[in-house]
Write a protein that holds these residues in place. Structure first.
Motif, PDB file in Angstrom:
ATOM      1  N   VAL A 111      14.100 -11.569   3.033  1.00  0.00           N
ATOM      2  CA  VAL A 111      13.411 -11.208   4.334  1.00  0.00           C
ATOM      3  C   VAL A 111      12.198 -10.628   3.822  1.00  0.00           C
ATOM      4  O   VAL A 111      11.029 -10.881   4.472  1.00  0.00           O
ATOM      5  N   ASP A 112      12.363  -9.621   2.832  1.00  0.00           N
ATOM      6  CA  ASP A 112      11.211  -8.861   2.581  1.00  0.00           C
ATOM      7  C   ASP A 112      10.079  -9.720   1.909  1.00  0.00           C
ATOM      8  O   ASP A 112       9.010  -9.612   2.082  1.00  0.00           O
ATOM      9  N   GLN A 113      10.513 -10.745   1.175  1.00  0.00           N
ATOM     10  CA  GLN A 113       9.779 -11.898   0.561  1.00  0.00           C
ATOM     11  C   GLN A 113       8.909 -12.649   1.375  1.00  0.00           C
ATOM     12  O   GLN A 113       7.695 -12.815   1.335  1.00  0.00           O
ATOM     13  N   VAL A 114       9.736 -13.073   2.603  1.00  0.00           N
ATOM     14  CA  VAL A 114       9.023 -13.876   3.592  1.00  0.00           C
ATOM     15  C   VAL A 114       8.120 -13.035   4.433  1.00  0.00           C
ATOM     16  O   VAL A 114       6.895 -13.388   4.611  1.00  0.00           O
ATOM     17  N   TYR A 115       8.283 -11.603   4.527  1.00  0.00           N
ATOM     18  CA  TYR A 115       7.578 -10.728   5.232  1.00  0.00           C
ATOM     19  C   TYR A 115       6.119 -10.497   4.466  1.00  0.00           C
ATOM     20  O   TYR A 115       4.956 -10.398   4.797  1.00  0.00           O
ATOM     21  N   ASP A 116       6.403 -10.419   2.974  1.00  0.00           N
ATOM     22  CA  ASP A 116       5.145 -10.233   2.056  1.00  0.00           C
ATOM     23  C   ASP A 116       4.378 -11.504   2.127  1.00  0.00           C
ATOM     24  O   ASP A 116       3.051 -11.180   2.104  1.00  0.00           O
ATOM     25  N   TYR A 117       4.946 -12.380   2.030  1.00  0.00           N
ATOM     26  CA  TYR A 117       3.917 -13.758   1.935  1.00  0.00           C
ATOM     27  C   TYR A 117       3.103 -13.774   3.367  1.00  0.00           C
ATOM     28  O   TYR A 117       2.186 -14.130   3.231  1.00  0.00           O
ATOM     29  N   GLY A 118       3.898 -13.439   4.531  1.00  0.00           N
ATOM     30  CA  GLY A 118       2.967 -13.163   5.682  1.00  0.00           C
ATOM     31  C   GLY A 118       2.069 -12.347   5.632  1.00  0.00           C
ATOM     32  O   GLY A 118       0.806 -12.559   6.309  1.00  0.00           O
ATOM     33  N   ASN A 120       0.336 -11.062   2.519  1.00  0.00           N
ATOM     34  CA  ASN A 120      -0.387 -11.154   1.381  1.00  0.00           C
ATOM     35  C   ASN A 120      -0.443 -12.487   0.544  1.00  0.00           C
ATOM     36  O   ASN A 120      -0.735 -12.648  -0.455  1.00  0.00           O
ATOM     37  N   ALA A 121      -0.072 -13.578   1.461  1.00  0.00           N
ATOM     38  CA  ALA A 121      -0.146 -14.815   0.712  1.00  0.00           C
ATOM     39  C   ALA A 121      -1.420 -15.223   0.156  1.00  0.00           C
ATOM     40  O   ALA A 121      -2.607 -14.778   0.870  1.00  0.00           O
ATOM     41  N   THR A 122      -1.660 -15.808  -1.043  1.00  0.00           N
ATOM     42  CA  THR A 122      -2.855 -16.171  -1.444  1.00  0.00           C
ATOM     43  C   THR A 122      -3.703 -17.101  -0.809  1.00  0.00           C
ATOM     44  O   THR A 122      -2.900 -18.209   0.045  1.00  0.00           O
ATOM     45  N   PRO A 123      -4.785 -17.589  -0.854  1.00  0.00           N
ATOM     46  CA  PRO A 123      -5.427 -18.858  -0.396  1.00  0.00           C
ATOM     47  C   PRO A 123      -4.853 -19.847  -0.697  1.00  0.00           C
ATOM     48  O   PRO A 123      -4.597 -20.953   0.198  1.00  0.00           O
ATOM     49  N   GLY A 215       9.507  -4.416  13.868  1.00  0.00           N
ATOM     50  CA  GLY A 215       9.139  -3.958  15.306  1.00  0.00           C
ATOM     51  C   GLY A 215       7.521  -4.216  15.171  1.00  0.00           C
ATOM     52  O   GLY A 215       6.878  -3.428  15.747  1.00  0.00           O
ATOM     53  N   GLU A 216       7.005  -4.961  14.412  1.00  0.00           N
ATOM     54  CA  GLU A 216       5.330  -4.859  14.423  1.00  0.00           C
ATOM     55  C   GLU A 216       4.661  -6.201  14.800  1.00  0.00           C
ATOM     56  O   GLU A 216       3.626  -6.188  14.687  1.00  0.00           O
ATOM     57  N   GLY A 217       5.445  -7.136  15.670  1.00  0.00           N
ATOM     58  CA  GLY A 217       4.467  -8.160  16.289  1.00  0.00           C
ATOM     59  C   GLY A 217       4.458  -9.179  15.124  1.00  0.00           C
ATOM     60  O   GLY A 217       3.298  -9.886  15.552  1.00  0.00           O
ATOM     61  N   TRP A 218       5.080  -9.145  14.139  1.00  0.00           N
ATOM     62  CA  TRP A 218       4.917 -10.011  13.055  1.00  0.00           C
ATOM     63  C   TRP A 218       5.188 -11.662  13.429  1.00  0.00           C
ATOM     64  O   TRP A 218       5.949 -11.804  14.148  1.00  0.00           O
ATOM     65  N   GLU A 219       4.146 -12.413  12.972  1.00  0.00           N
ATOM     66  CA  GLU A 219       4.113 -13.694  13.214  1.00  0.00           C
ATOM     67  C   GLU A 219       3.975 -14.484  11.848  1.00  0.00           C
ATOM     68  O   GLU A 219       3.345 -14.173  11.220  1.00  0.00           O
ATOM     69  N   PRO A 220       4.802 -15.642  11.641  1.00  0.00           N
ATOM     70  CA  PRO A 220       4.714 -16.439  10.403  1.00  0.00           C
ATOM     71  C   PRO A 220       3.249 -17.031  10.645  1.00  0.00           C
ATOM     72  O   PRO A 220       2.880 -17.587  11.467  1.00  0.00           O
ATOM     73  N   TYR A 221       3.122 -17.625   9.334  1.00  0.00           N
ATOM     74  CA  TYR A 221       1.665 -18.361   9.127  1.00  0.00           C
ATOM     75  C   TYR A 221       1.900 -19.619   9.904  1.00  0.00           C
ATOM     76  O   TYR A 221       1.000 -20.310  10.479  1.00  0.00           O
ATOM     77  N   VAL A 285       8.579 -21.430   2.518  1.00  0.00           N
ATOM     78  CA  VAL A 285       8.558 -19.956   2.429  1.00  0.00           C
ATOM     79  C   VAL A 285       7.326 -19.635   2.549  1.00  0.00           C
ATOM     80  O   VAL A 285       7.007 -18.423   3.229  1.00  0.00           O
ATOM     81  N   TYR A 286       6.391 -19.950   1.944  1.00  0.00           N
ATOM     82  CA  TYR A 286       5.106 -19.494   2.146  1.00  0.00           C
ATOM     83  C   TYR A 286       4.648 -19.342   3.575  1.00  0.00           C
ATOM     84  O   TYR A 286       3.940 -18.546   4.213  1.00  0.00           O
TER      85      TYR A 286
END
Length: 329
Positions: A111-118, A120-123, A215-221, A285-286
């Motif tokens: 879960v944390d990995q997916v959140y981090d990609y959301g 800080n994902a690289t171009p 609870g941050e209103g996170w949205e996937p790419y 995942v990205y």
């Protein structure tokens, strides 16, 4: 002996085909078409219509996701008749990581990995995610206005890749037909196997967990599709098609894919077919719509299905290492 009359297709008239040859050919074509239609009539498609997935509202189970909160898609697809599989459970993946939000748990790390990609994902990672999006129906909501954008499907993308490679490699008609047919059957079987697992494990999507947890209103790419997470369908069908194509055409077939260029998704080049389907898997995942084990196990399942299809269609056992880990690619 008469010739084809002017009331028929003019190109056959111009070919000066004898009438009896034309009539026999049409009759044979109609006979084949009837056989195909009769076979398709018994594929269980009608039986699977109208079923709805029952929500459990239990922790860790799937529930509708934003922005449309649509009902689960095709909950009975595993009942569709297969071409080669013994059953829809023949290639059941390893169990998903247990739902556990405690810091340090296997599930929480993903879960944390997916959140981090959301965040800080690289171009390059974003480019990979968007390139393989293949969301056939994207929901757009702007205030009170909502509409759908139609684009490419995952199997449509892979059939376009077959077309690209067929042109590049100058495949003849027989080789092209085999590549199209074998890869299509492999994807058909992978969808059945994958969808059985999706509705058996019924795992919650990252967007639901992350928003409930943080609870941050996170949205996937990428926009989350409306069905359970485990395993990744795109990973499974891509690996099934890629395994078949790699066996038929070789392990070092480089190609440039511009399938979704017209939709603004860019162009990417690959050193091999395997590189392409491995990248497809990590794209989920990205893009924030799958956990790592859903992508990895989906790829493994697809490779196993692809090998099975090859063995059934060629009559020969096919061996390939399916234990490869793609994390970090």
């Amino acid at each position: 002996m008469g010739r084809v009359r002017g009331g028929t297709n003019q190109k056959y008239v111009a070919m000066d085909i004898p009438q009896d040859v034309y009539d026999r050919s049409v009759a044979y074509g109609e006979l084949v078409a009837k056989h195909v239609l009769d076979y398709a009539e018994k594929d269980n498609y009608k039986y699977t219509r109208g079923y709805r997935h029952v929500l459990t509202y239990s922790e860790g189970d799937w529930e509708p996701t934003p922005p449309m909160y649509a009902e689960a898609c095709e909950p009975r697809w595993s009942a569709i008749r297969a071409f080669t599989l013994d059953s829809c459970t023949q290639f059941t993946p390893a169990p998903p990581a247990p739902y556990d939000l405690k810091p340090g748990s296997e599930f929480r790390k993903m879960v944390d990995q997916v959140y981090d990609y959301g965040k800080n994902a690289t171009p390059e990672q974003k480019a990979i995610a968007y390139f393989w999006d293949d969301n056939a129906t994207v929901s757009n909501i702007k205030g009170h206005l909502s509409y759908l954008s139609k684009k490419m499907t995952p199997p449509g993308h892979w059939q376009a890749i077959v077309s690209t490679i067929a042109w590049d490699q100058k495949l003849d008609m027989r080789q092209s037909l085999q590549a199209y047919t074998f890869s299509s059957i492999a994807m058909h079987e992978a969808f059945i196997a994958c969808w059985e697992e999706k509705y058996r494990s019924n795992r919650v999507r990252p967007v639901t967990v992350i928003n409930r947890l943080l609870g941050e209103g996170w949205e996937p790419y990428l926009q989350t599709p409306p069905f359970p997470e485990y395993v990744s369908g795109h990973s499974s069908i891509s690996a099934s098609a890629g395994t078949v194509l790699t066996h038929l055409l070789g392990g070092n077939v480089a190609f440039t894919d511009s399938t979704e260029y017209e939709f603004g998704h860019g162009v990417r080049s690959f050193k091999s077919i395997e590189d392409a389907y491995m990248e497809t898997s990590m794209s989920r995942v990205y893009g924030g719509i799958h956990y790592l084990d859903g992508a990895l196990e989906g790829t493994k399942q697809g490779e196993e299905v692809g090998q099975w299809v090859l063995s059934k269609l060629t009559g020969k056992p096919i061996e390939k290492d399916v234990t490869k880990q793609i994390a970090g690619k």
